[in-house]
Motif scaffolding. Structure first.
Motif: not given
Length: 93
Positions: A14-15, A17, A19
């Protein structure tokens, strides 16, 4: 997010950006290790530094690294290093 404070694959993905599966594939291709192995290796590296260079207790180090239970930290440390955190620290005293 962080699971119990310990960095997770999903949190890193997530950090960055991307998957989690793409991150894992990318790291496996670059390093031969999956994301979780790399996270554990970095955590053990930090733990070794803290054990050798500070007077923090094993529990304090575990909490500093994001573990909710010191026993979980000790199990992971022993699994990765074949020695307990106490045994590792004893080499420096």
């Amino acid at each position: 997010m962080l699971s119990g404070g310990v960095t997770t694959v999903n949190y890193l993905a997530d950090q960055l950006h991307m998957s989690a599966s793409y991150l894992s594939d990318l790291l496996r291709n670059l390093t031969g290790q999956n994301t979780q192995q790399i996270i554990h290796d970095k955590m053990i590296y930090r733990a070794k530094n803290m054990l050798s260079a500070t007077t923090l207790s094993i529990s304090e180090i575990a909490f500093e690294l994001g573990f909710e239970q010191p026993q979980s930290f000790s199990r992971l440390f022993k699994l990765k290093t074949n020695q307990s955190p106490q045994q590792y620290r004893a080499k420096f005293n």
